[in-house]
Design a protein around this motif. Structure first.
Motif, mmCIF file in Angstrom:
data_model
loop_
_atom_site.group_PDB
_atom_site.id
_atom_site.type_symbol
_atom_site.label_atom_id
_atom_site.label_comp_id
_atom_site.label_asym_id
_atom_site.label_seq_id
_atom_site.Cartn_x
_atom_site.Cartn_y
_atom_site.Cartn_z
ATOM 1 N N MET A 1 33.579 27.318 52.166
ATOM 2 C CA MET A 1 34.476 27.763 51.097
ATOM 3 C C MET A 1 34.267 29.240 50.816
ATOM 4 O O MET A 1 34.324 29.703 49.691
ATOM 5 N N ASN A 2 34.008 30.011 51.895
ATOM 6 C CA ASN A 2 33.849 31.463 51.755
ATOM 7 C C ASN A 2 32.820 31.831 50.696
ATOM 8 O O ASN A 2 33.072 32.639 49.809
ATOM 9 N N ASN A 3 31.656 31.197 50.751
ATOM 10 C CA ASN A 3 30.528 31.526 49.882
ATOM 11 C C ASN A 3 30.720 31.124 48.421
ATOM 12 O O ASN A 3 29.991 31.589 47.559
ATOM 13 N N LEU A 4 31.710 30.313 48.110
ATOM 14 C CA LEU A 4 31.861 29.797 46.749
ATOM 15 C C LEU A 4 31.229 28.419 46.665
ATOM 16 O O LEU A 4 31.498 27.554 47.490
ATOM 17 N N SER A 5 30.381 28.218 45.656
ATOM 18 C CA SER A 5 29.818 26.892 45.443
ATOM 19 C C SER A 5 30.829 26.040 44.686
ATOM 20 O O SER A 5 31.813 26.549 44.136
ATOM 21 N N LYS A 6 30.575 24.742 44.640
ATOM 22 C CA LYS A 6 31.480 23.850 43.913
ATOM 23 C C LYS A 6 31.541 24.235 42.437
ATOM 24 O O LYS A 6 32.602 24.187 41.815
ATOM 25 N N ARG A 7 30.387 24.633 41.880
ATOM 26 C CA ARG A 7 30.373 25.025 40.471
ATOM 27 C C ARG A 7 31.243 26.255 40.235
ATOM 28 O O ARG A 7 31.970 26.353 39.238
ATOM 29 N N GLU A 8 31.191 27.202 41.174
ATOM 30 C CA GLU A 8 32.008 28.411 41.036
ATOM 31 C C GLU A 8 33.493 28.087 41.131
ATOM 32 O O GLU A 8 34.318 28.683 40.423
ATOM 33 N N VAL A 9 33.832 27.137 41.996
ATOM 34 C CA VAL A 9 35.234 26.710 42.101
ATOM 35 C C VAL A 9 35.688 26.073 40.786
ATOM 36 O O VAL A 9 36.780 26.358 40.274
ATOM 37 N N ASP A 10 34.833 25.209 40.219
ATOM 38 C CA ASP A 10 35.166 24.583 38.932
ATOM 39 C C ASP A 10 35.324 25.642 37.838
ATOM 40 O O ASP A 10 36.195 25.535 36.963
ATOM 41 N N PHE A 11 34.494 26.668 37.892
ATOM 42 C CA PHE A 11 34.557 27.768 36.923
ATOM 43 C C PHE A 11 35.904 28.495 37.044
ATOM 44 O O PHE A 11 36.551 28.830 36.044
ATOM 45 N N ILE A 12 36.345 28.716 38.290
ATOM 46 C CA ILE A 12 37.634 29.388 38.512
ATOM 47 C C ILE A 12 38.782 28.570 37.927
ATOM 48 O O ILE A 12 39.688 29.112 37.273
ATOM 49 N N TYR A 13 38.753 27.258 38.152
ATOM 50 C CA TYR A 13 39.794 26.393 37.587
ATOM 51 C C TYR A 13 39.860 26.547 36.064
ATOM 52 O O TYR A 13 40.945 26.649 35.469
ATOM 53 N N LEU A 14 38.682 26.559 35.425
ATOM 54 C CA LEU A 14 38.645 26.678 33.966
ATOM 55 C C LEU A 14 39.155 28.042 33.508
ATOM 56 O O LEU A 14 39.912 28.143 32.536
ATOM 57 N N LEU A 15 38.735 29.095 34.205
ATOM 58 C CA LEU A 15 39.157 30.451 33.831
ATOM 59 C C LEU A 15 40.677 30.606 33.917
ATOM 60 O O LEU A 15 41.320 31.152 33.007
ATOM 61 N N LEU A 16 41.251 30.125 35.005
ATOM 62 C CA LEU A 16 42.699 30.265 35.199
ATOM 63 C C LEU A 16 43.495 29.358 34.267
ATOM 64 O O LEU A 16 44.687 29.580 34.045
ATOM 65 N N GLY A 17 42.830 28.353 33.739
ATOM 66 C CA GLY A 17 43.520 27.422 32.841
ATOM 67 C C GLY A 17 43.566 27.880 31.398
ATOM 68 O O GLY A 17 44.210 27.246 30.553
ATOM 69 N N GLU A 18 42.879 28.986 31.079
ATOM 70 C CA GLU A 18 42.841 29.486 29.704
ATOM 71 C C GLU A 18 43.809 30.661 29.522
ATOM 72 O O GLU A 18 43.890 31.549 30.369
#
Length: 492
Positions: A1-18
């Motif tokens: 995933m291009n050096n993104l951990s699962k936690r970082e992906v979850d963080f991105i989802y939350l950031l874009l959802g706000e």
């Protein structure tokens, strides 16, 4: 995933959802991690978002907010959705791993078929099958399911629960695997702590480093959740000859107490001590003492093991003094692991077993005999493979693949059968050719180390031994003795 951990992906989802600024503590609570961990993740996320022309605006007193065009956000989300499965899209294997990790890390919390079905968006039948798999998997750690009206949880001793957690963490075999279970700052702190102690003449073999690191991380995580290994009589009665090692465990515990403001008691300190001395713990003075032969049991065990394998392979392994010293230093922590029922995992054991089947099989047989003689528990395949590597190395150094010519008067089929048996029985042999007794008279034997024949031959420039065409047990023993005598004569 291009050096993104699962936690970082979850963080991105939350950031874009706000659509409004939110403090980092808001996201930390949702992701069940510390704000310090997310601050560390932000740097990687910002770099990743650059190619989508998305920025994260951070304002003191307000928090974080993504600045992006709608099409850029959609492009990023589409790419992530293709590479990271959303809830309900995990494979059954991935889902089982997630459920297992959650149940092991939260042994005090009940779950249920309905809860898991709702969480992963799959039918109850799938979850029932998942739970059957998990129930079978935990049995090897002496754990069971506790089932009540409220739900199901994992039940067993705290020591066994920690072994199961370690079994998952070490199986991951990467730092990212540890990050799925532990916080980055905890991993960094313990790695630095072990490194600092290592500078004080403490040597820990690389192969066992992951085991020690993982169990200390588990200790911290469980103590934070107020789950402890209780103090025991053993933890209060450390024998005099182990006080030096126990002192190192106490030093580690004190550093942890100071850093986290938690209480690592005597029971937990003894837990760290067990893993420390089972991981190849070596103080300079202790090494010198063993080199003088002070560790009688360990030396005796290594001597018996070496003697029996020497007889099986027809090689005097004990002549390789450097490797023998390494073997003795390996056996000591192995005996500690057996005493404390500590399991290690060799992630290459299957590959090593396929590559060196004869050595692994012979080591397994001899170690099984010695375990009975010394009243030890069963020695795992992981331990067997680690021992086999030492002897395989000595074998290859010692023999350098002896070039053997097979002389057989029987037909082609019998000749090839004899050659196959020799290859199977003696890993160090390279069968150069199979020829008739008549042909060998005029052959150029340059480069041939040994001849194994089924008939007398008229050559005296290369050593040879006569065996039967079917290679009996007596023949095998005679060949081994012959090679051992040659090795001894060459070494004198």
């Amino acid at each position: 995933m291009n050096n993104l951990s699962k936690r970082e992906v979850d963080f991105i989802y939350l950031l874009l959802g706000e659509s409004e600024y939110q403090p980092i503590s808001y996201y930390a609570k949702k992701l069940n991690v510390s704000t310090k961990t997310l601050q560390s993740d932000l740097k990687n996320i910002r770099n990743y978002m650059k190619k989508y022309e998305i920025k994260i605006d951070a304002r003191p007193g307000r928090g974080l907010l993504t600045c992006a065009k709608k099409e850029d956000s959609e492009k990023l989300l589409n790419e992530i959705s293709l590479k990271i499965p959303k809830a309900g899209e995990e494979s059954s294997t991935e889902r089982r791993e997630l459920i297992l990790k959650e149940m092991l890390l939260k042994t005090n919390e009940m779950t249920s078929i309905q809860k898991l079905s709702d969480l992963y968006y799959v039918g109850k039948t799938s979850i029932v099958n998942d739970m059957k798999y998990i129930e079978e998997w935990i049995q090897k750690y002496n754990l069971t399911f506790k089932k009540t009206k409220e739900g199901t949880c994992i039940n067993g001793s705290e020591t066994d629960i920690r072994k199961a957690i370690a079994g998952i963490a070490i199986r991951e075999n990467t730092r990212n695997g540890l990050l799925e279970l532990f916080q980055k700052e905890d991993i960094d702190f313990i790695e630095k702590l072990l490194s600092d102690i290592g500078k004080k003449n403490l040597d820990i073999g690389d192969i066992y480093y992951a085991n020690l690191l993982t169990h200390i991380l588990i200790c911290i995580k469980r103590v934070r959740e107020n789950i402890h290994i209780e103090d025991s009589e053993e933890s209060r009665m450390i024998h005099v000859h182990t006080l030096e090692q126990y002192g190192k465990a106490r030093e580690i515990a004190e550093k942890i107490n100071e850093h986290y403001n938690i209480q690592i008691g005597a029971g937990e300190t003894y837990y760290i001590y067990q893993y420390l001395i089972s991981s190849g713990f070596e103080e300079r003075g202790m090494k010198e003492g063993r080199e003088r032969g002070n560790d009688d049991k360990c030396t005796e065990f290594a001597s018996k093991l070496t003697k029996r394998l020497s007889e099986k392979f027809g090689i005097r392994f004990e002549q390789d003094t450097d490797m023998m010293q390494g073997l003795i230093l390996h056996i000591r922590p192995m005996l500690n692991r057996l005493e404390y029922n500590i399991q290690i995992q060799n992630l290459l054991k299957e590959e090593i077993g396929r590559q060196y089947p004869q050595m692994v099989a012979q080591c397994s047989e001899v170690l099984k005999e010695l375990a009975k003689e010394y009243c030890l528990p069963e020695i795992s395949r992981d331990e067997v493979v680690n021992i086999a590597i030492y002897f395989q190395t000595m074998l290859e150094k010692k023999t350098m693949r002896k070039k053997v010519l097979v002389v057989c008067h029987s037909g082609y089929g019998t000749s090839q059968l004899l050659a196959a048996k020799l290859k199977n029985e003696f890993a160090f042999m390279q069968i150069v050719d199979v020829v008739s007794g008549r042909k060998v008279k005029d052959m150029d034997l340059t480069g041939i180390d040994y001849i194994i024949a089924t008939v007398p031959i008229e050559r005296d420039d290369v050593p040879y031994i006569i065996v039967s065409s079917l290679l009996s047990e007596q023949d095998i023993k005679a060949i081994r003795n012959s090679f051992m005598n040659r090795e001894q004569n060459e070494g004198e």
